[in-house]
Design a protein around this motif. Structure first.
Motif, mmCIF file in Angstrom:
data_model
loop_
_atom_site.group_PDB
_atom_site.id
_atom_site.type_symbol
_atom_site.label_atom_id
_atom_site.label_comp_id
_atom_site.label_asym_id
_atom_site.label_seq_id
_atom_site.Cartn_x
_atom_site.Cartn_y
_atom_site.Cartn_z
ATOM 1 N N GLY A 1 0.822 -1.195 0.000
ATOM 2 C CA GLY A 1 0.000 0.000 0.000
ATOM 3 C C GLY A 1 0.854 1.241 0.000
ATOM 4 O O GLY A 1 2.033 1.221 0.308
ATOM 5 N N ALA A 2 0.252 2.398 -0.288
ATOM 6 C CA ALA A 2 0.996 3.631 -0.421
ATOM 7 C C ALA A 2 0.908 4.495 0.825
ATOM 8 O O ALA A 2 1.422 5.600 0.828
ATOM 9 C CB ALA A 2 0.460 4.405 -1.615
ATOM 10 N N CYS B 1 8.230 3.545 12.047
ATOM 11 C CA CYS B 1 7.316 4.243 11.135
ATOM 12 C C CYS B 1 7.909 4.264 9.737
ATOM 13 O O CYS B 1 9.061 4.716 9.551
ATOM 14 C CB CYS B 1 7.069 5.667 11.607
ATOM 15 N N ASP B 2 7.128 3.788 8.763
ATOM 16 C CA ASP B 2 7.505 3.896 7.351
ATOM 17 C C ASP B 2 6.611 4.943 6.704
ATOM 18 O O ASP B 2 5.420 4.686 6.478
ATOM 19 C CB ASP B 2 7.318 2.554 6.644
ATOM 20 N N PRO B 3 7.149 6.113 6.382
ATOM 21 C CA PRO B 3 6.304 7.174 5.818
ATOM 22 C C PRO B 3 5.990 6.904 4.351
ATOM 23 O O PRO B 3 6.535 5.982 3.741
ATOM 24 C CB PRO B 3 7.191 8.408 5.960
ATOM 25 N N ILE B 4 5.126 7.719 3.806
ATOM 26 C CA ILE B 4 4.841 7.653 2.378
ATOM 27 C C ILE B 4 6.110 8.042 1.624
ATOM 28 O O ILE B 4 6.780 9.022 1.980
ATOM 29 C CB ILE B 4 3.671 8.590 2.018
ATOM 30 N N SER B 5 6.425 7.259 0.597
ATOM 31 C CA SER B 5 7.644 7.491 -0.165
ATOM 32 C C SER B 5 7.683 8.915 -0.704
ATOM 33 O O SER B 5 6.713 9.400 -1.306
ATOM 34 C CB SER B 5 7.711 6.490 -1.318
ATOM 35 N N GLY B 6 8.808 9.574 -0.463
ATOM 36 C CA GLY B 6 8.975 10.929 -0.979
ATOM 37 C C GLY B 6 8.546 12.020 -0.022
ATOM 38 O O GLY B 6 8.814 13.204 -0.263
ATOM 39 N N HIS B 7 7.881 11.641 1.058
ATOM 40 C CA HIS B 7 7.461 12.654 2.025
ATOM 41 C C HIS B 7 8.656 13.117 2.837
ATOM 42 O O HIS B 7 9.397 12.316 3.400
ATOM 43 C CB HIS B 7 6.365 12.105 2.930
ATOM 44 N N VAL B 8 8.796 14.424 2.923
ATOM 45 C CA VAL B 8 9.963 15.027 3.559
ATOM 46 C C VAL B 8 9.806 15.103 5.073
ATOM 47 O O VAL B 8 10.727 14.855 5.836
ATOM 48 C CB VAL B 8 10.194 16.435 2.974
ATOM 49 N N SER B 9 8.620 15.457 5.517
ATOM 50 C CA SER B 9 8.390 15.669 6.947
ATOM 51 C C SER B 9 7.778 14.432 7.590
ATOM 52 O O SER B 9 6.945 13.753 6.983
ATOM 53 C CB SER B 9 7.467 16.865 7.174
ATOM 54 N N LEU B 10 8.209 14.174 8.824
ATOM 55 C CA LEU B 10 7.686 13.029 9.573
ATOM 56 C C LEU B 10 7.444 13.471 11.007
ATOM 57 O O LEU B 10 8.299 14.135 11.601
ATOM 58 C CB LEU B 10 8.678 11.858 9.518
ATOM 59 N N CYS C 1 2.280 8.050 13.918
ATOM 60 C CA CYS C 1 3.272 8.645 13.032
ATOM 61 C C CYS C 1 2.526 9.262 11.855
ATOM 62 O O CYS C 1 1.511 8.729 11.396
ATOM 63 C CB CYS C 1 4.241 7.570 12.547
ATOM 64 N N ALA C 2 3.003 10.400 11.376
ATOM 65 C CA ALA C 2 2.397 11.047 10.214
ATOM 66 C C ALA C 2 3.507 11.562 9.310
ATOM 67 O O ALA C 2 4.608 11.868 9.774
ATOM 68 C CB ALA C 2 1.491 12.199 10.640
ATOM 69 N N SER C 3 3.212 11.659 8.018
ATOM 70 C CA SER C 3 4.182 12.243 7.096
ATOM 71 C C SER C 3 3.490 13.254 6.186
ATOM 72 O O SER C 3 2.269 13.209 5.993
ATOM 73 C CB SER C 3 4.894 11.156 6.278
ATOM 74 N N SER C 4 4.278 14.171 5.675
ATOM 75 C CA SER C 4 3.742 15.157 4.730
ATOM 76 C C SER C 4 4.845 15.571 3.776
ATOM 77 O O SER C 4 6.031 15.317 4.032
ATOM 78 C CB SER C 4 3.184 16.384 5.464
ATOM 79 N N PHE D 1 -0.511 12.825 6.692
ATOM 80 C CA PHE D 1 -1.070 11.502 6.474
ATOM 81 C C PHE D 1 -0.630 10.615 7.639
ATOM 82 O O PHE D 1 0.579 10.443 7.853
ATOM 83 C CB PHE D 1 -0.592 10.922 5.143
ATOM 84 N N PHE D 2 -1.592 10.064 8.342
ATOM 85 C CA PHE D 2 -1.303 9.311 9.549
ATOM 86 C C PHE D 2 -1.279 7.813 9.306
ATOM 87 O O PHE D 2 -2.051 7.278 8.492
ATOM 88 C CB PHE D 2 -2.350 9.608 10.628
#
Lengths: 112, 115
Positions: free
Chosen positions: B1-2, B23-32, B92-95, B105-106
């Motif tokens: 999943g993405a 935590c594995d963030p969404i690929s390419g997301h800079v902020s965590l 954990c969230a990423s953006s 995105f959580f």
């Protein structure tokens, strides 16, 4: 310390009823977001409001940002069981940060 | 999943044990971001990263809490000598970020129970 107080804390209603959730602060926020969280999941963004007095609609949900940017409200028309969840308002405490301060939360239960 | 993924989903620790939450963030997301959420409450900010740099750790409750993101992707939140008051869901969230007002995105969270 900036705080976001939400009211009511709990809301239990029947399908078809209308409701309003409030998010209040003594501080000005540059923007506010509303999230919905379901059990066992993370919050999901519903909307972002950035301009004082702004009103945004998302199907049966209407979001308003106060003129002074210290408060916001979420109004749901004709609630459905799928609206059940924890509603959270959130905003950045300062312009130079991406972190969010979350409100105290409103737990909504909609019964059929 | 993405989406953002977290592991483990559930962790039970005895008081005094060390735990590590991933935590594995969404690929390419800079902020965590890491948040702590007590039962029935809103999430509370712990710390956040932009790439591998930890920009703000002001929300970490004590020096028993440590977070890292060494390569600017996966992040680990470590809690040493766990105590009962550490019991909570850790989100954990990423953006991206986009330069505007970003959506975070959580992940589903890790529920930590300290006995």
């Amino acid at each position: 310390t900036q705080l976001l107080e939400q009211s009511p804390q709990f809301l239990s209603i029947q399908e078809g009823e209308n409701l309003t959730v409030y998010c209040n602060s003594s501080s000005v926020f540059s923007s506010l977001q509303w999230y919905r969280q379901e059990p066992g999941e993370g919050p999901v963004l519903l909307v972002t409001v950035v301009t004082g007095g702004e009103v945004k609609k998302l199907k049966r949900l209407t979001f308003q940002f106060g003129d002074a940017r210290k408060d916001s409200s979420l109004h749901i028309t004709a609630a459905q069981t799928g609206d059940t969840g924890l509603y959270l308002c959130a905003g950045p405490p300062r312009l130079d940060t991406d972190k969010l301060i979350f409100g105290t939360g409103t737990r909504l239960q909609v019964f059929p | 999943g993405a989406g953002v993924s977290q592991s483990p989903r559930y962790k039970v620790a005895k008081r005094g044990q060390d735990v590590a939450l991933r935590c594995d963030p969404i690929s390419g997301h800079v902020s965590l971001f890491w948040y702590q959420q007590a039962l029935g409450q809103g999430p509370e900010f712990l710390t956040y990263f932009q790439n591998e740099a930890q920009l703000d750790k002001s929300g970490l409750p004590s020096d028993r809490f440590f977070a890292e993101r060494p390569e600017g992707s996966v992040s680990t939140l470590k809690i040493q000598r766990t105590q009962q008051e550490d019991s909570a869901v850790y989100l954990c969230a990423s953006s991206l970020p986009s330069g505007g007002i970003d959506e975070q995105f959580f992940g589903p969270g890790t529920r930590l129970t300290v006995l």
